[in-house]
Design a protein around this motif. Sequence first.
Motif, PDB file in Angstrom:
ATOM      1  N   ASN A 180       0.432  -1.336  -0.023  1.00  0.00           N
ATOM      2  CA  ASN A 180       0.007   0.163  -0.078  1.00  0.00           C
ATOM      3  C   ASN A 180       1.299   1.079   0.049  1.00  0.00           C
ATOM      4  OD1 ASN A 180       1.009   0.423   3.148  1.00  0.00           O
ATOM      5  ND2 ASN A 180      -0.146  -1.263   3.394  1.00  0.00           N
ATOM      6  N   THR A 181      -0.020   2.367   0.377  1.00  0.00           N
ATOM      7  CA  THR A 181       0.861   3.254   0.090  1.00  0.00           C
ATOM      8  C   THR A 181       1.979   3.677   1.257  1.00  0.00           C
ATOM      9  OG1 THR A 181      -0.943   4.101  -1.210  1.00  0.00           O
ATOM     10  CG2 THR A 181       0.507   5.999  -0.773  1.00  0.00           C
ATOM     11  N   MET A 217       0.602  -4.202  -5.087  1.00  0.00           N
ATOM     12  CA  MET A 217      -1.047  -2.911  -5.228  1.00  0.00           C
ATOM     13  C   MET A 217      -2.132  -3.330  -6.242  1.00  0.00           C
ATOM     14  SD  MET A 217       2.066  -0.374  -4.053  1.00  0.00           S
ATOM     15  CE  MET A 217       1.223   1.565  -3.474  1.00  0.00           C
ATOM     16  N   ASN A 218      -2.762  -4.168  -6.300  1.00  0.00           N
ATOM     17  CA  ASN A 218      -3.435  -4.222  -7.656  1.00  0.00           C
ATOM     18  C   ASN A 218      -5.134  -3.932  -7.309  1.00  0.00           C
ATOM     19  OD1 ASN A 218      -3.634  -6.500  -5.718  1.00  0.00           O
ATOM     20  ND2 ASN A 218      -2.358  -7.509  -7.610  1.00  0.00           N
ATOM     21  N   ASN A 219      -5.510  -3.805  -6.205  1.00  0.00           N
ATOM     22  CA  ASN A 219      -6.832  -3.718  -6.067  1.00  0.00           C
ATOM     23  C   ASN A 219      -7.385  -2.426  -7.180  1.00  0.00           C
ATOM     24  OD1 ASN A 219      -6.866  -5.252  -3.269  1.00  0.00           O
ATOM     25  ND2 ASN A 219      -5.512  -3.702  -2.362  1.00  0.00           N
ATOM     26  N   ILE A 220      -8.841  -3.039  -7.110  1.00  0.00           N
ATOM     27  CA  ILE A 220      -9.428  -1.822  -7.853  1.00  0.00           C
ATOM     28  C   ILE A 220     -10.393  -0.906  -6.333  1.00  0.00           C
ATOM     29  CG2 ILE A 220     -11.656  -1.739  -8.868  1.00  0.00           C
ATOM     30  CD1 ILE A 220     -10.222  -4.126 -10.724  1.00  0.00           C
ATOM     31  N   CYS A 236      -2.539  -2.441 -10.638  1.00  0.00           N
ATOM     32  CA  CYS A 236      -3.078  -3.285 -11.757  1.00  0.00           C
ATOM     33  C   CYS A 236      -2.544  -3.949 -12.518  1.00  0.00           C
ATOM     34  CB  CYS A 236      -4.677  -2.785 -11.414  1.00  0.00           C
ATOM     35  SG  CYS A 236      -5.688  -2.242  -9.747  1.00  0.00           S
ATOM     36  N   ILE A 237      -3.034  -4.928 -13.321  1.00  0.00           N
ATOM     37  CA  ILE A 237      -2.563  -5.108 -13.957  1.00  0.00           C
ATOM     38  C   ILE A 237      -3.572  -4.787 -15.179  1.00  0.00           C
ATOM     39  CG2 ILE A 237      -2.182  -7.481 -16.000  1.00  0.00           C
ATOM     40  CD1 ILE A 237      -0.349  -8.523 -13.835  1.00  0.00           C
TER      41      ILE A 237
END
Length: 602
Positions: free
Chosen positions: A149-150, A194-197, A213-214
């Motif tokens: 996360n950030t 860090m790949n959450n919508i 996110c890919i």
Amino acid sequence: MENHKLAAAIAYRLLNQTKHSSKKIIHQRLLIPNFSQLNPLSSTSGFTRHASVPLKRFLASYRWDLQKSSLIRMQNISAIHHRKFGSVASAVVQRNPNFSTINNDDLIYFEKILGAKKVIQDHEELETANTDWMHKYKGSSKLMLQPENTTELSQILEYCNSRRLAVVPQGGNTGLVGGSVPVFDEVIISTRRMNNIISFDQVSGVLVCEAGCILENLISFLDKKGFIMPLDLGAKGSCQIGGNISTNAGGLRLVRYGSLHGTVLGLEAVLANGSVIDMLGTLRKDNTGYDLKHLFIGSEGSLGIITKVSILTPPKLSSVNIAFLACQDYISCQKLLFQAKRRLGEILSAFEFLDSQAMNLVLHHLDGVRNPLPSSIYNFYVLIETTGSNESNDKATLEAFLLHAMESGLVSDGALAQDFSQASSFWHIREGIPEALMKAGAVYKYDLSLPVEKMYDLVEEIRTRLGSAANVVGYGHLGDGNLHLNVSAPQYDDAILSQIEPFVYEWTSRHRGSISAEHGLGLMKAEKIYYSKSSETVQLMASIKKLLDPNGILNPYKVIPSSLSSSSIEAYDKVSLLIFSNVQDVHMKSQPTICKLPWSTF
Ligand code: FAD
Ligand code: MLT
Ligand code: ZN
């Protein structure tokens, strides 16, 4: 033209998968039919049409030859792979001695804030992360951090800045200019976790998500909501939206949806000192002062690390048509583009071209690919996609355009995709070119913006200069004035390089083009920036870099020329050129002071 019959079936191109791992790339389309589009029997212009066929039969694809009305069966596309190679022509830069090296206390600190599983020291994982997609650039980082996360990322950067530890931000590692891998021992900061919508607004179409996110996952997510991403590229199975924005990736849909400078509405980024800059607006209009997010779009990780993005996504439209056309000469391609812009107007969603050399490479190196227009050898091929909301009108518009193009002699032959499989196979020819080039041997890759009318002159001039020494290939996003000029040779050879550079950069500069249309500068072209930017502009860039990253820890040796970057210090007394003959040997020579930079002549 009465004898000419157009197969006017509709192809719906939903999405295209490219998977990329350290070992191989899987390049495959996943096409989900929209059954409402599969009954092309109703003719609007008197052409013979083919009935829609059951889904299973889409495994085979067919081609309707405009001239001969013959159906030709095509094979399915299977997985393709890539192989390693490096370069013989190498420049040497020196490691900035102001940077620290990782010690045990650093590791203890990182494990404390991240936990052990996000502090990667495993040799194999590092090997992959140290090596770029083309296997041309290789660093020797001993550490990859994977913040979730950030806050974690901010803590990492604050610490690295205080310790003068250089870092390289890494997304999907599909970049083509050596920007995403370390040059020396920089700490790799991967955004993969860090790949959450975060949110999606059905009314405005604004998607907010994390940088890791890919792209393909975002495309799939949006598809279910009835939307699409405004960008699409062959690397979608691996590249991340943060990487796309950091490179200001162009891709296959720019002609329709414009650049990310238009569609990205907001960003969150972390600066070198760990400050989190919240610019994550979702508004279309916001004129409150400087729009600083634009600094981060296309800055290739040199100013900050993007952690969150907000992006405007267009609605998914119901009618998609794809035509694969042959032209005898480049002037016909140009005229076709001119006509397409006028006659297809707002439904034009892609206009791509390739020359016969590119087609031959794909046919030769990619399994299961067939030329949809095999009856003759053509010099150029054009892929046109239309996307609209009125099925019958869109079909009629495209048919009328193709008929006119045939009658006026601009198009010599062509095929309209009949189904998803066929649409996929057409796209695979175009998108498979980078992969085919990799398989063919050594590649000198140039990504240029040029006036469309001049573009192919450069390909021909390079061809003349090189003679039989190399295969010169031209393809690209013709609709955007973006040429991908690639020189393919059995192995890297300085005699070849000296015929290409600086000629290609001088030629581009003379025609007021750009030496990087969409791939960025990275390591490959940091020193070449003056061919496309004035010295005052470059100086201002360096000042902005200095302001945001005074210690120069973010992606050093990239983008900004070494003479102006914070990492280019007095101790850099010389930058010299070395020639290596072992193409696999792309490791640092004497750790940690010298690194091989493939095929760049500084
Ligand atoms: P990476 O390769 O990991 O990184 C690229 C750069 O961005 C590096 O400088 C890195 O340091 C920086 N970076 C990455 N993530 C962040 C972040 N979160 N914050 C700050 N900096 C970051 N490009 C096009 O423009 N158009 C195309 O059509 C196209 N087609 C391609 C097809 C293939 C087969 C391949 C292999 C590449 C293609 N590319 C294309 C190039 C590449 O895919 C794009 O540049 C892509 O946007 C890179 O995304 P990535 O996540 O892989 O970034
Ligand atoms: C493409 O358009 O295929 C990509 O930009 C990759 C390349 O230029 O090879
Ligand atoms: Zn491209």
